[in-house]
Structures are given as structure tokens and as C-alpha cells.
Scaffold this motif. Structure first.
Motif, mmCIF file in Angstrom:
data_model
loop_
_atom_site.group_PDB
_atom_site.id
_atom_site.type_symbol
_atom_site.label_atom_id
_atom_site.label_comp_id
_atom_site.label_asym_id
_atom_site.label_seq_id
_atom_site.Cartn_x
_atom_site.Cartn_y
_atom_site.Cartn_z
ATOM 1 N N GLU A 89 4.805 -0.502 17.929
ATOM 2 C CA GLU A 89 5.357 -0.852 19.240
ATOM 3 C C GLU A 89 4.418 -0.454 20.377
ATOM 4 N N ALA A 121 15.979 -0.979 20.182
ATOM 5 C CA ALA A 121 14.888 -1.488 19.352
ATOM 6 C C ALA A 121 14.325 -2.775 19.946
ATOM 7 N N MET A 124 11.851 -2.354 22.853
ATOM 8 C CA MET A 124 10.476 -1.961 22.561
ATOM 9 C C MET A 124 9.553 -3.173 22.425
ATOM 10 N N PRO A 135 11.939 -6.224 16.433
ATOM 11 C CA PRO A 135 11.862 -5.026 15.592
ATOM 12 C C PRO A 135 12.152 -5.316 14.122
ATOM 13 N N SER A 138 12.948 0.539 13.086
ATOM 14 C CA SER A 138 12.795 1.384 14.266
ATOM 15 C C SER A 138 13.209 2.809 13.949
ATOM 16 N N GLN A 300 9.365 7.419 20.737
ATOM 17 C CA GLN A 300 9.840 6.132 20.251
ATOM 18 C C GLN A 300 8.878 5.577 19.195
ATOM 19 N N ALA A 302 8.529 2.077 16.322
ATOM 20 C CA ALA A 302 9.064 0.858 15.706
ATOM 21 C C ALA A 302 7.927 0.061 15.102
ATOM 22 N N GLY A 345 16.211 -3.016 12.340
ATOM 23 C CA GLY A 345 16.181 -3.437 13.728
ATOM 24 C C GLY A 345 17.427 -4.176 14.164
#
Length: 425
Positions: A89, A121, A124, A135, A138, A300, A302, A345
Motif C-alpha cells: 500500500e 482497507a 489505502m 485490497p 490488510s 498500516q 495491505a 480485504g
């Protein structure tokens, strides 16, 4: 790498690279999971399931995580972009200007995507209001402990504060010969970035504000780096450790703590040689805080799916859009993320008992409740910023500069980079 040389773009139409017609397969899928021994069988099952359902063929291309950014930019220059790509991400802003990148809002509709994917998610994958990424899985980047190593050192519970953390590391160093108590990332710039950011946030520091102003040169940043330098001096961390090395050390019970995404469980099962029997030793935990009552920090994380247009404009019927849509199906979302020990996701997959009843994923979510954004990797010059940060952190860890000197230099160099990128300081 021979597959890369066989991929050819068929045409350059209306400024968009059209991919696929000159390939033997209907589409190509480039991802770092396909380059990982533990994940490759899962990707093969996804592709087999898609082909069985649609009769469309997929050429998988495995590219190592650390090579993905360079490889994709090189492919853009040679007009051999793959049809679908798995990315981190934090790379999305850097890739958002690549030619032919699909805005999924235009293909599937914003309302459909909002009903299908978990909101945090889905967010992102957004840049400037466009949905360039979807996603695949995640979660967050947080801390993992090996309970077997803790037990050897007489430690019954995970540390809650930085002070307790250091005391436990010393106990492990003295009780477990040839161990690396904390397998902190000390090589591979992208790995160093993530680990340092966690401790930056833990000590109350930040690197770059949302406005683009560099703020890393602060007392809190200097305290964070000084803490890590002290761990190196005390032989509680070690040089030349990257994320793969850390996974191997923890999986082989030669390290007690490290930072990773929830995929940690899958890697540790593999490196231990014990598969699921090793799960009893894998303990998600909160990153220790400076003082009791502080909010534990995580970042974070993903795996996003981006795509390059096969038609102009792209439609749901394009082979790569059918593949992207299939990746959001429960058949995939309750298989691949769970096998990789991550959260799906999609909303429906998260509600599935396969996910909802997974004790490890539940513990991960409970210990990493408010993950923060990666303040460095999201900028268009994120690669240069990452290199600057990692170089300065390494210089302090190796004793070439004091922590204060390294942070000051980091701030000056980052400010110069951001100014060149159009963000005056």
C-alpha cells in the motif's frame, strides 16, 4: 526472469499501454507472493480457480518484494507493463502516475466497491479521490514475540513498556546463547524505514506532516534513535538483519521479538519446520510504550491490486478486470489472506467463520487497534526519502554519527528532497 522478456505490449493507443493481445496468456499477474516459497502454492490455486471459472489464462510473474518498485518502473519505460500487479500500500502514490493505471471507480462503480470492501482497507488504495488499488489483504505492522524464547529466559509475560522491553532483551541475551533478542531491521532500506517509524511514533515523533513539511529533526526523534543505538551497543539487536532474516531467526527460536505484518504466522510456521505445531509459540503483542497509558503504535499495511488498461476505456469484460473481480470473491478472500495469516480485504470474507473464529487474527486485531499511516512511503519521492532515512539510521547504529547528528542530517536531506518534489519547507 525469462518470462519478463517474453511479455510485449501490443499497442500504444490513446496514450494507454494495452497489454495482453501479444501474450500467450489472456493476462499477466506480477506479484511478490509468487516469489515467496510459502505463498506460491496459494497463488497457483487462485489462478487455477480463475481459469476453471472463466476459461481465461494467467501468466504469473514472481518478483521479489525488494525488487518490485524498480522492476515496475523499468517495465513502464519498456512498455511491457503487466496486466495486474500486487503491491504494498505504501508504494501506491509512487505508482499512481504510471501510464494506463486503472481507476476502479470507473470500472466497478464507487458504490459497489464501498459495499464490497472494508472501508479502512479500501481507503489505502485511494489517491486524490481515485481508486487505483483494491485490497487483497490488510492489517497492520506490529510486534510478534516467540514464547518459547521468552520461557527460556524466565519471562512469563510480554513487556508493556520500553523499560520492561529492554530488561527482557538483556535477560534473553544472557540466557539464550547466540541469540538476537530483538531482530530489528538493520539492513534493506524499506525494512529499516518501517521499523524506525514504529519507534518514531512510539516516542511521540513524526517524520513528515501531511502538508509535506519535514519535522523529523526533533527531540523525540533523537530520543527514539538514541534508544535503538543503545540496543545495538548492548548487543540486543544486530547488524545486517533484514525482514527475511528476522523471520528466520524468530522461526528458529534464535530471536524473541520482531516487527512484521500479520503474515508473520505463515513465515514462522515455514522457518520453524513445524508448520501449525509452532503456533503455540507465536504471540502477537502491542509495541511497548514509553510510559503506561500511551497508545501502542503500529503501521498500516495491505497488499493492494493495481491494473493497467487492456482496452480504452477499461471495462468489466476485460480479462484483467475479470481477474481483479475474482480476487474479491469469497473463494479467494477466505483462502489466500487466511493462508497468509492476514485479514481479508472484503466485508463478507471478514464475517466468514474461517476468519472471525481465527484466534491469531483476532489477537492481532486486538493488539493493533489504531495503525498509523506510513509518513514516508506515501510521497512521490518516497524511494529517495526511504534511502535517506535508512542511511542516517544505519550511520548512527554503526557509530559513524551520534543519534543527534544523524537525525539533524536526516532532516536536512529530507527537506531538500521534499523541496525538489514541490513542497517548499
Amino acid at each position: 526472469m525469462t518470462k519478463i522478456t517474453t511479455l510485449m505490449a501490443t499497442a500504444l493507443a490513446a496514450g494507454i499501454f494495452t497489454i495482453g493481445a501479444a501474450q500467450a496468456a489472456d493476462l499477466s499477474f506480477m506479484g511478490y507472493s509468487y516469489a515467496e516459497e510459502s505463498a506460491k502454492p496459494s497463488v497457483d490455486r487462485i489462478i487455477d480457480g480463475f481459469t476453471a471459472k472463466t476459461n481465461l489464462t494467467v501468466e504469473p510473474i514472481g518478483t521479489a518484494f525488494g525488487d518490485m518498485q524498480k522492476t515496475l518502473f523499468l517495465r513502464a519505460r519498456s512498455k511491457t507493463l503487466p496486466s495486474v500487479v500486487q503491491i504494498s500500500e505504501r508504494w501506491l502514490p509512487m505508482f499512481s502516475t504510471l501510464p494506463g493505471l486503472v481507476d476502479y471507480n470507473d470500472v466497478f462503480g464507487k458504490d459497489y466497491l464501498a459495499k464490497t470492501y472494508a472501508p479502512e482497507a479500501l481507503a489505502m488504495g485511494q489517491v486524490d479521490g481515485k481508486q487505483f488499488g483494491l485490497p487483497l489483504m490488510s492489517g497492520s505492522i506490529g510486534m510478534v514475540a516467540n514464547q518459547a524464547v521468552l520461557t527460556k529466559a524466565g519471562i512469563t509475560d510480554v513487556p508493556k513498556t520500553v523499560e520492561e522491553f529492554k530488561a527482557d532483551l538483556i535477560a534473553i541475551r544472557d540466557a539464550v546463547p547466540n541469540s538476537v533478542p530483538y531482530a530489528m531491521a538493520t539492513k534493506n532500506n524499506s525494512d529499516i524505514l518501517v521499523d524506525f517509524l514504529v519507534w518514531e511514533y512510539t516516542f511521540g515523533a513524526h517524520v513528515i506532516e501531511p502538508s509535506g513539511k519535514v519535522v523529523v529533526d526533533s527531540d523525540a526523534s533523537k530520543q527514539a534513535l538514541a534508544f535503538l543505538v543503545d540496543l545495538m551497543k548492548e548487543r540486543l539487536v544486530a547488524p545486517e538483519i533484514g525482514r527475511p532474516d528476522a523471520r528466520r531467526l524468530v522461526g528458529q527460536s534464535a530471536a524473541a521479538f520482531y516487527l512484521d505484518a500479520p503474515q508473520s504466522r505463515t513465515f514462522l510456521r515455514s522457518f520453524s519446520g513445524q508448520d501449525k505445531a509452532f503456533d503455540v509459540n507465536i504471540r502477537p503483542m502491542q509495541v511497548p510504550v514509553v510510559k503506561e497509558g500511551d497508545e501502542p503504535k503500529s503501521i498500516q499495511w495491505a497488499h493492494l491490486i493495481i491494473s493497467f488498461a487492456q482496452s480504452n476505456p477499461p471495462t468489466k469484460d476485460d480479462a484483467n478486470m475479470q481477474f481483479v473481480n475474482y480476487l474479491g470473491d469469497d473463494a479467494v478472500e477466505t483462502q489466500f489472506p487466511v493462508e497468509q495469516s492476514a485479514l481479508p480485504g472484503t466485508i463478507s470474507a471478514r464475517a466468514n467463520p474461517v476468519v472471525a473464529d481465527d484466534a491469531y487474527l483476532t489477537a492481532w486485531a486486538q493488539n493493533n487497534t489504531h495503525p498509523l499511516a506510513n509518513e514516508v512511503g506515501t510521497w512521490s519521492n518516497g524511494g529517495e526519502l526511504t534511502d535517506i532515512l535508512a542511511e542516517e539510521v544505519q550511520s548512527a547504529l554503526l557509530g559513524q554519527k551520534t543519534a543527534d547528528e544523524a537525525i539533524t542530517s536526516m532532516g536536512q536531506r529530507m527537506a531538500g528532497s521534499m523541496t525538489k518534489a514541490g513542497f517548499p519547507q
